[in-house]
Design an enzyme around this catalytic site. Structure first.
Site, PDB file in Angstrom:
ATOM      1  N   TYR A 154       3.534  -3.158  -8.353  1.00 23.26           N
ATOM      2  CA  TYR A 154       2.241  -2.474  -8.477  1.00 23.26           C
ATOM      3  C   TYR A 154       2.406  -0.961  -8.582  1.00 23.26           C
ATOM      4  O   TYR A 154       1.883  -0.329  -9.508  1.00 23.26           O
ATOM      5  CB  TYR A 154       1.362  -2.820  -7.272  1.00 23.26           C
ATOM      6  N   SER A 158      -4.170   4.728  -9.065  1.00 19.88           N
ATOM      7  CA  SER A 158      -4.105   4.484  -7.626  1.00 19.88           C
ATOM      8  C   SER A 158      -3.214   5.529  -6.978  1.00 19.88           C
ATOM      9  O   SER A 158      -2.207   5.950  -7.566  1.00 19.88           O
ATOM     10  CB  SER A 158      -3.529   3.089  -7.353  1.00 19.88           C
TER      11      SER A 158
END
Length: 387
Positions: free
Chosen positions: A238, A210
């Protein structure tokens, strides 16, 4: 394939100089504000311009014939993973959907077979159970797959979680959930499947990462974010887990000898239609909701992973990086072009600490790669025998 360039990190980063001119290591406890700001600028830029940057790509991405190639795709019952599995199977690949919800996966396969009926041979796709919140489950999956004694050509570590705005939670193994699902479990799976990947050589490990790793930070002494030195949020969990995945992949890329024939890559799918915006800054949230045209569909978001899994130039590119002693693994952006991961991802010292700490956390010896390359058996702390 050419890589975009970015400034190299300073060799004195994270060090202080005493009055005698000696360098003393000063522990870095967070991203510097300039690094953090640059990371967010990159994320916003990608959100605004990803569709323009990827305008040269077809949707869906055309794939070469994949007959006789075997793919394992984790988290393939929804989103990007679902698109990856379907398109690989429709191009002739033998696809193993490695999922927690096997019932949902089998229902999907039935639907896909019906839609495909009459267009050729039935899709060669099957389901195996894998729960990334259980390291025992990861070991059982790897043992079952390796026991087939067949080749694995591509492992796509797609499954991930972003528990937006949720309180900190831990797996039954005792690890923060983002860390385990997004980093520890895929790392363990990648290592344990090396025997099958060697049989499938030339083969690839593709980690769906990501752009959020640009604002991530990893404290190897506080991987679970429980010491209190940093305030936990789902964004911290995250982004840190995604950065840890890049760092671990970079060391694995270096540890695998060229003769193993295994390429290691990370890819960014871009900003894809999900609910992740709730944990972002208010400005980014506003942009996210005001410009739905610019956000990718799961089909569009699957293209970088499909490219990394099938493009014939990938092995040559990853070996070139290794020969040049580039500090990070190959990173493919949402427009299917090589790019540079974050400045922090270039921190070689931290990357090796992440490597060592990860192996310790998943219960593998430090020389596990070398042993598996030599064909030796390796015992893991987790697995069926521990239940």
């Amino acid at each position: 394939m050419t890589s975009s360039s970015s400034p190299s990190p300073s060799p004195l980063k994270g060090k202080a100089v005493d009055k005698d001119g000696d360098h003393k290591v000063k522990k870095k406890e967070a991203l510097g504000w300039m690094e953090w700001l640059r990371g967010w600028m990159y994320i916003v830029y990608e959100m605004l311009f990803q569709r323009i940057m990827a305008s040269h790509l077809s949707n869906p991405m055309p794939l070469p014939p994949l007959n006789e190639l075997t793919f394992v795709v984790t988290g393939s019952t929804s989103g990007i993973g679902r698109e990856i599995a379907r398109q690989l199977a429709e191009s002739g690949g033998h696809v193993i959907m490695a999922v927690r919800n096997t019932k949902a996966a089998n229902e999907l396969i039935r639907k896909w077979q019906e839609e495909w009926s009459g267009r050729g041979l039935p899709l060669n796709i099957e389901v195996m159970e894998l729960d990334l919140l259980s390291l025992d489950s990861v070991v059982r999956f790897a043992e079952a797959f390796n026991a087939r004694s067949g080749p694995l050509n591509v492992l796509i570590n797609n499954a991930g979680i972003f528990s937006i705005g949720e309180p900190q939670r831990f797996s039954k193994d005792g690890y923060e959930e983002h860390l385990q699902v997004n980093h520890l479990a895929p790392a363990l799976l990648s290592i344990l499947l090396l025997p099958s990947l060697i049989r499938g050589s030339p083969s690839r490990i593709v980690n769906v990462n990501s752009i959020m790793h640009y604002v991530g930070f990893v404290d190897t002494e506080d991987m679970n974010v429980t010491s209190g030195r940093r305030k936990y949020s789902s964004l911290v969990g995250y982004s840190g887990s995604k950065l840890a995945e890049v760092m671990f992949s970079s060391v694995l890329h270096k540890r695998l000898p060229a003769e193993s024939g295994i390429s290691v890559l990370c890819v960014s799918p871009g900003i894809v239609h999900t609910n992740v915006a709730r944990d972002l800054s208010k400005i980014v949230q506003a942009a996210y909701h005001l410009i739905p045209y610019f956000i990718f569909s799961p089909e569009e978001g699957s293209r970088s992973a499909l490219f990394a899994a099938t493009d014939p130039q990938v092995p040559e590119y990853t070996e070139m990086l290794k020969a040049d002693e580039w500090p990070v693994c190959a990173f493919i952006s949402q427009d299917c072009r090589p790019t540079n991961p974050s400045e922090e991802a270039h921190n070689v010292e931290t990357s090796y600490k992440v490597w060592e700490k990860t192996l310790e956390m998943v219960g593998l010896p430090s020389d596990v790669v070398e042993k598996l390359i030599e064909g030796e058996e390796v015992k893991c702390r987790y697995g069926a025998s521990q239940e």
